[in-house]
Scaffold this active site. Structure first.
Site, PDB file in Angstrom:
ATOM      1  N   TYR A  91     -14.995   4.697   8.058  1.00  0.00           N
ATOM      2  CA  TYR A  91     -15.577   3.483   7.752  1.00  0.00           C
ATOM      3  C   TYR A  91     -17.023   3.324   7.996  1.00  0.00           C
ATOM      4  CZ  TYR A  91     -10.874   2.263   6.244  1.00  0.00           C
ATOM      5  OH  TYR A  91      -9.794   2.053   5.657  1.00  0.00           O
ATOM      6  N   ASP A  96     -12.758   3.313  -0.636  1.00  0.00           N
ATOM      7  CA  ASP A  96     -11.925   3.486   0.652  1.00  0.00           C
ATOM      8  C   ASP A  96     -12.988   4.574   1.551  1.00  0.00           C
ATOM      9  OD1 ASP A  96      -9.874   3.412   1.907  1.00  0.00           O
ATOM     10  OD2 ASP A  96      -8.716   4.406   0.794  1.00  0.00           O
ATOM     11  N   HIS A  97     -12.052   5.030   2.382  1.00  0.00           N
ATOM     12  CA  HIS A  97     -12.643   6.075   3.310  1.00  0.00           C
ATOM     13  C   HIS A  97     -14.055   6.476   2.888  1.00  0.00           C
ATOM     14  CE1 HIS A  97      -8.443   6.575   5.185  1.00  0.00           C
ATOM     15  NE2 HIS A  97      -8.777   5.172   5.234  1.00  0.00           N
ATOM     16  N   CYS A 132      -3.905   3.031  -4.340  1.00  0.00           N
ATOM     17  CA  CYS A 132      -4.780   3.757  -3.494  1.00  0.00           C
ATOM     18  C   CYS A 132      -4.781   5.264  -4.092  1.00  0.00           C
ATOM     19  CB  CYS A 132      -4.278   3.655  -2.025  1.00  0.00           C
ATOM     20  SG  CYS A 132      -5.444   4.659  -0.724  1.00  0.00           S
ATOM     21  N   HIS A 191      -8.049   0.721  -3.912  1.00  0.00           N
ATOM     22  CA  HIS A 191      -8.708   1.500  -3.199  1.00  0.00           C
ATOM     23  C   HIS A 191      -8.981   2.764  -3.557  1.00  0.00           C
ATOM     24  CE1 HIS A 191      -6.340  -0.342   0.813  1.00  0.00           C
ATOM     25  NE2 HIS A 191      -7.099  -1.366  -0.199  1.00  0.00           N
ATOM     26  N   HIS A 233       0.732  -1.093   0.002  1.00  0.00           N
ATOM     27  CA  HIS A 233       0.074   0.019   0.048  1.00  0.00           C
ATOM     28  C   HIS A 233       0.883   1.023   0.069  1.00  0.00           C
ATOM     29  CE1 HIS A 233      -2.746   2.972   1.777  1.00  0.00           C
ATOM     30  NE2 HIS A 233      -3.807   2.215   1.466  1.00  0.00           N
TER      31      HIS A 233
HETATM   32  C1  DNO Z   1      -6.641   3.195   6.690  1.00  0.00           C
HETATM   33  C2  DNO Z   1      -6.175   2.327   5.621  1.00  0.00           C
HETATM   34  C3  DNO Z   1      -4.621   1.910   6.049  1.00  0.00           C
HETATM   35  C4  DNO Z   1      -4.353   0.655   5.266  1.00  0.00           C
HETATM   36  C5  DNO Z   1      -2.850   0.298   5.345  1.00  0.00           C
HETATM   37  C6  DNO Z   1      -2.545  -0.718   4.403  1.00  0.00           C
HETATM   38  O1  DNO Z   1      -7.691   3.372   6.645  1.00  0.00           O
HETATM   39  O2  DNO Z   1      -5.970   2.901   4.444  1.00  0.00           O
HETATM   40  O3  DNO Z   1      -4.605   1.501   7.390  1.00  0.00           O
HETATM   41  O4  DNO Z   1      -5.354  -0.315   5.497  1.00  0.00           O
HETATM   42  O5  DNO Z   1      -2.149   1.204   5.434  1.00  0.00           O
HETATM   43  O6  DNO Z   1      -1.371  -1.666   4.976  1.00  0.00           O
END
Ligand code: DNO
Length: 365
Positions: free
Chosen positions: A331, A317-318, A245, A272, A207
């Site tokens: 989340y 993602d978020h 991401c 992501h 990531h």
């Molecule tokens: C946060 C996430 C990170 C991600 C890690 C992957 O919300 O995007 O914690 O899971 O960095 O290893």
């Protein structure tokens, strides 16, 4: 492309598998054993438990995010070999249950971080916020306090208390670690891990750093296109891949997310997708997934992934916290579910433009 949704487990999430099952297009949950201390082997029975829970709702568990990396591995300490041994055993245990992708990161000390977890936006929703000016005035201890005390009582991914207990000592250890050395330590780890991952049918998906620049003088090695290239070239193995991401890379306006998606599409195992809106001076707020709401061309990224044969897992993602939802920062259910629909809509548009039928239309034929 296969849509997934991050889930923190029956005991640890405000969102249920039943709810996830009802989001159109979601085929699997992205999960982890968040309570197993970093560096310990994930027990088979615990893995099996999660897999069976998801199975009841017809959701697969093929993607794990994350099996976190012990700091001794990142630091290249002699004790790393024992932690690498444990990591290999975790992969073997995961492979018994058909896990295909393991997401991880190689960020020293902190995983992702923000200065505000519930910053109010213009529409009255709240979202994660990175205040570039504030960072300069905070100490690492204050950052940790800020993050840990504002979580609605829920854990934050990547913020293991045992790791952050002794920040001064950790910072001392990293003082002389350069980016080159950190990359060497990652290469050492991957050389050990990839052959086992290959045997297990698992792919490792690193990531990017979030945010994608050095903080508090710590080295960071997955910040931009060149860095990604370096990591992917460090070890030639089908198991050495990448988690794209958009929001992490988009934390820096010098990253061209479309170009990165296009360039690495075949090595992107997991995507992501989220948007961020830059507000000047390097600060940014996480916005809805909609392209026009932020500074990241989400539909352009989806087009680039589609056109370059992306065949991996994807997740919204978020999200923002909307409709008064009380949830783990970033989340919640609602905004991420909206994100799923937007991403699938964008993907299906590309399918149609290519004169094919989206799966939905195929079902109706
Ligand atoms: C946060 C996430 C990170 C991600 C890690 C992957 O919300 O995007 O914690 O899971 O960095 O290893």
């Amino acid at each position: 492309m296969q849509m997934t949704f991050r889930w923190y487990g029956e005991e640890n999430d405000t969102i249920t598998l039943k709810q996830i099952r009802q989001i159109p297009g979601v085929k699997g949950v992205v999960w982890a054993l968040h309570d197993v201390p970093v560096g310990e082997v994930w027990p088979v029975e615990r893995i099996e438990e999660v897999v069976n829970q998801a199975k009841k709702y017809d959701l697969h568990t093929e993607v794990v995010e994350s099996v976190n990396i012990h700091e001794d591995i990142k630091l290249g300490l002699p004790s790393r070999d024992n932690y690498i041994k444990a990591y290999k055993q975790t992969l073997r245990n995961l492979s018994k249950f058909g896990i295909k992708v393991v997401c991880y990161n190689f960020m020293p000390v902190f995983d992702w971080f923000r200065t505000d977890l519930f910053k109010e936006a213009e529409d009255g929703s709240t979202a994660l916020y990175f205040d570039a000016k504030k960072v300069l005035s905070l100490t690492p201890e204050e950052v940790v306090k800020n993050m840990e005390e504002n979580t609605n009582g829920l854990t934050l991914p990547g913020w293991e208390p045992e790791r952050l207990r002794d920040l001064t000592h950790l910072f001392e250890l990293y003082k002389h670690v350069t980016e080159e050395e950190l990359l060497e330590n990652l290469t050492y780890f991957l050389k050990e891990i990839c052959p086992i991952a290959e045997e297990c049918g698992i792919k490792m998906a690193i990531h990017p750093d979030d945010p994608p620049f050095s903080i508090f003088g710590l080295p960071r090695i997955v910040k931009n296109k060149q860095d990604i290239q370096n990591v992917l070239r460090a070890v030639e193995s089908p198991s050495n891949g990448f988690t794209f991401c958009s929001g992490s890379l988009g934390g820096s306006l010098s990253n061209d997310a479309i170009d990165i998606a296009r360039t690495f599409a075949s090595q992107i195992l997991f995507a992501h997708i989220r948007n961020v809106k830059h507000v000047g001076d390097g600060s940014f707020i996480e916005s809805s997934h909609l392209t026009e709401d932020g500074s990241i061309p989400i539909t352009g990224i989806i087009k680039a992934l589609f056109e370059n044969g992306f065949d991996g897992y994807i997740r919204p993602d978020h999200g923002r916290h909307i409709w008064d939802e009380v949830c783990r920062p970033g989340y919640g259910l609602y905004d991420r579910a909206l994100g799923v629909m937007y991403l699938l809509g964008a993907w299906d548009t590309n399918v149609l433009m290519n004169n094919e039928f989206p799966s939905v239309l195929q079902n109706a034929k």
